[in-house]
Design a protein around this motif. Structure first.
Motif: not given
Length: 203
Positions: A79-81, A105-106, A141-145
Motif C-alpha cells: 500500500e505504501a511502496f 519492492g523498495m 486490485g491495486k496495480q503497480p505503476v
C-alpha cells in the motif's frame, strides 16, 4: 539442443512438448504429504492473522502445482511502496524443482521489501496469469505503476492481461547478462561496449 542438431526443425519436437516433458518429471516429485501440510499451515495462519492471504492451484490429479501467499505486513508495505513491483523467477527449490517467484519492492531507504511469494511449476503464460491474478486479488486490485522483470515472453503476455495499467520494464541486470550471450560479436567491436554501458549510466 537446437544448435547440436542444426536448428529447431531437426529437433523432432516443439517447445510445448519440451515443457510438457519437464512438467511430467516435476510432477513425479510432488509429495502429497508435504503439500497437505503446507495448505494446513496456510489455513492455520489465516485463522490467526486476519490479513493473511494464500491461494493455490491443483492439477487434474489433485496435486499441488502452484501456490502464492502474503501476510499483513506485505500488504501494508505494498500500500505504501507498491508503485514499483519487481518480479523475478531465477530461483529454484531443491526437492521439488519448483520456481520461486518473489514479488519485491523498495522502501524509502532503498531497502528491498517483500510483497508476496509465489511458487510455480512452469513458466507458461497461463501459469503467470494465475500467479499475477492471485497477487492482484490479494492486494485488493491495486496495480503497480511499473513492473520490472526479466525478459520472458510468457510473463510479458500475462502482465499485459492482468496489469494493463502498469508499465512493464526489463531489469537492467538481466539485459547486461543477456548481452554477453546474445551479441558477443557486437560487444567485441571497438568502442561499442563503452557506448552501450553509457546507456545504463544515463538511465
Amino acid at each position: 539442443m537446437r544448435k547440436e542438431v542444426g536448428g529447431e526443425a531437426n529437433l523432432g519436437f516443439i517447445v510445448p512438448d519440451a515443457y510438457d516433458a519437464v512438467l511430467e518429471e516435476k510432477k513425479k516429485n510432488l509429495d502429497g504429504c508435504d503439500s497437505n501440510q503446507l495448505i494446513r499451515w496456510f489455513a492455520m495462519r489465516q485463522a490467526k492473522e486476519h490479513d493473511f492471504y494464500y491461494d493455490f492451484q491443483l492439477n487434474e490429479e489433485n496435486q499441488l502445482i502452484n501456490f502464492f501467499w502474503r501476510d499483513g505486513r506485505m500488504r501494508s508495505d505494498y500500500e505504501a511502496f507498491g508503485d514499483l513491483l519487481i518480479h523475478d523467477t531465477t530461483y529454484r527449490t531443491n526437492k521439488y524443482d519448483m520456481i520461486c517467484g518473489p514479488f519485491v519492492g523498495m522502501n524509502l531507504h532503498t531497502q528491498n521489501i517483500m510483497f508476496g511469494v509465489g511458487f510455480i511449476l512452469n513458466e507458461k503464460a497461463g501459469t503467470f496469469d494465475w500467479l499475477f491474478n492471485s497477487f492482484l486479488t490479494s492486494m485488493g486490485g491495486k496495480q503497480p505503476v511499473t513492473i520490472m522483470t526479466d525478459q520472458s515472453s510468457a510473463m510479458d503476455k500475462a502482465i499485459r492481461e492482468v496489469f494493463p495499467k502498469s508499465r512493464h520494464r526489463l531489469c537492467t541486470w538481466h539485459i547486461r547478462e543477456n548481452v554477453v550471450v546474445n551479441i558477443k560479436g557486437v560487444m567485441a567491436k571497438e568502442g561499442f561496449k563503452r557506448q552501450f554501458l553509457l546507456c545504463f549510466e544515463i538511465y
